[in-house]
Write a protein that holds these residues in place. Sequence first.
Motif, PDB file in Angstrom:
ATOM      1  N   THR A   5       0.828  -1.206   0.000  1.00 36.90           N
ATOM      2  CA  THR A   5       0.000   0.000   0.000  1.00 36.90           C
ATOM      3  C   THR A   5       0.862   1.255   0.000  1.00 36.90           C
ATOM      4  N   ALA A   8       2.626   1.489  -3.623  1.00 31.47           N
ATOM      5  CA  ALA A   8       1.757   1.691  -4.793  1.00 31.47           C
ATOM      6  C   ALA A   8       1.251   3.129  -4.869  1.00 31.47           C
ATOM      7  N   VAL A  13      -4.644   2.500  -4.984  1.00 28.98           N
ATOM      8  CA  VAL A  13      -5.059   1.808  -3.756  1.00 28.98           C
ATOM      9  C   VAL A  13      -6.497   2.200  -3.410  1.00 28.98           C
ATOM     10  N   ALA A  90       0.391   0.703 -11.773  1.00 34.57           N
ATOM     11  CA  ALA A  90      -0.043   0.632 -10.375  1.00 34.57           C
ATOM     12  C   ALA A  90       0.975   1.249  -9.412  1.00 34.57           C
ATOM     13  N   GLU A 230      -0.940  -9.655  -2.172  1.00 38.12           N
ATOM     14  CA  GLU A 230      -1.394  -8.257  -2.086  1.00 38.12           C
ATOM     15  C   GLU A 230      -1.050  -7.475  -3.365  1.00 38.12           C
ATOM     16  N   VAL A 231       0.096  -7.793  -3.944  1.00 34.30           N
ATOM     17  CA  VAL A 231       0.459  -7.179  -5.229  1.00 34.30           C
ATOM     18  C   VAL A 231      -0.523  -7.649  -6.305  1.00 34.30           C
ATOM     19  N   LEU A 234      -3.876  -5.986  -5.997  1.00 41.42           N
ATOM     20  CA  LEU A 234      -3.819  -4.602  -6.471  1.00 41.42           C
ATOM     21  C   LEU A 234      -3.932  -4.548  -8.002  1.00 41.42           C
ATOM     22  N   LYS A 237      -7.258  -5.056  -9.599  1.00 44.77           N
ATOM     23  CA  LYS A 237      -8.145  -3.890  -9.608  1.00 44.77           C
ATOM     24  C   LYS A 237      -8.080  -3.145 -10.933  1.00 44.77           C
TER      25      LYS A 237
END
Length: 351
Positions: A5, A8, A13, A90, A230-231, A234, A237
């Motif tokens: 977070t 990025a 985010v 990103a 988590e990457v 992201l 999205k």
Amino acid sequence: MSWVTELARADIVALRVYEHAAWRPELQRLHANELPWDPAGGDGRDGLNRYPQPQPRALLQRLAELYEVSPASVLLGRGSDEAIDLLCRAFCRAGTDAVLVCPPTFGMYSVCARIQGAEVIEVPLRSEQSFALDEQRVLERCTAMTKLLFLCSPNNPTGNLLEEAAVLRLAAALAGRALVVLDEAYLEFSGRASLARRLREFPNLAILRTLSKAYGLAGARCGALLADPEVIALLRKIIPPYAIARLTVDAALARLAPSALASLQPQLATLLTERARLQRELPGLRAVRRVWPSDANFILAEFDDAGGALERASAAGLLVRDARGYPGLGRALRISVGTPQQNTRLLESWS
Ligand SMILES: *Cc1c(COP(=O)(O)O)cnc(C)c1O
């Protein structure tokens, strides 16, 4: 906040994602404005008239098995090129952030960075050291704005593997500060194991894989990023909602079926035999100055007159890659290993 977070773009985010049509295969679809009939003549329930599943589960699962990671660590893209683009978008704020690349290397890293408006920092590979990483210089040139470091092993266009320990040392040194993206597009030709096995230990390491090279599916456009969940979340999205075509999913699953994979091994063996033959025979040709070792399915060679060599190849009906535009490779051509017949014709054209 997690390191992902923090690293990025804050606006990505915070982005509210596009809500694609819900995936409820148990219900009949009257929610996505599709034609209810299948042009191929099926019953219309799951033909090409229907939008594909976003991040199609069966293929995701299959690639997770193939690459020996969990499905949550896999992003499917239209070739690994798409993942390179998504990473730049990103993580890099236009006009502020930077990516670091090690030329001569694959051109898409800097092209995607520039399209995003990110600065491109170049730290050349050490040509006098068989194109090894210049670790110390990489660390010196990495600033607080450097979000991504693109490494390629085996490297395109030079063909060499990077030292694993050096890649991992960089990942450790940049933990929490930058994502180290290791492109393994040609790994299958090298006999080396993927660094995907170290992803848990090095959460800021990300690996690019593709079905375009060793699996022979360049036309299907299917690649993957393997990274910390988590990457991956992201990037999910921002990938277009229906990025992976049904035709691609079907072709990839068919190619990765055990029976089809069995045909891959002899092809790979032939390719490696032919690579060794080119490696052996090219240096004996008058026009050839130098042949670099290769762990990929191509060979980089330097010529007295690379332009003339290109012309002679094309007169024999063969196209090889002009590599003279890469820094430090002013006399070089990159030759993809072909069929035994094609390789013979190429060698004859230069003898
Ligand atoms: C060919 C290649 C790729 C990519 O390809 P896709 O077809 O987009 O999966 C990625 N990286 C390198 C270094 C390549 O040479």
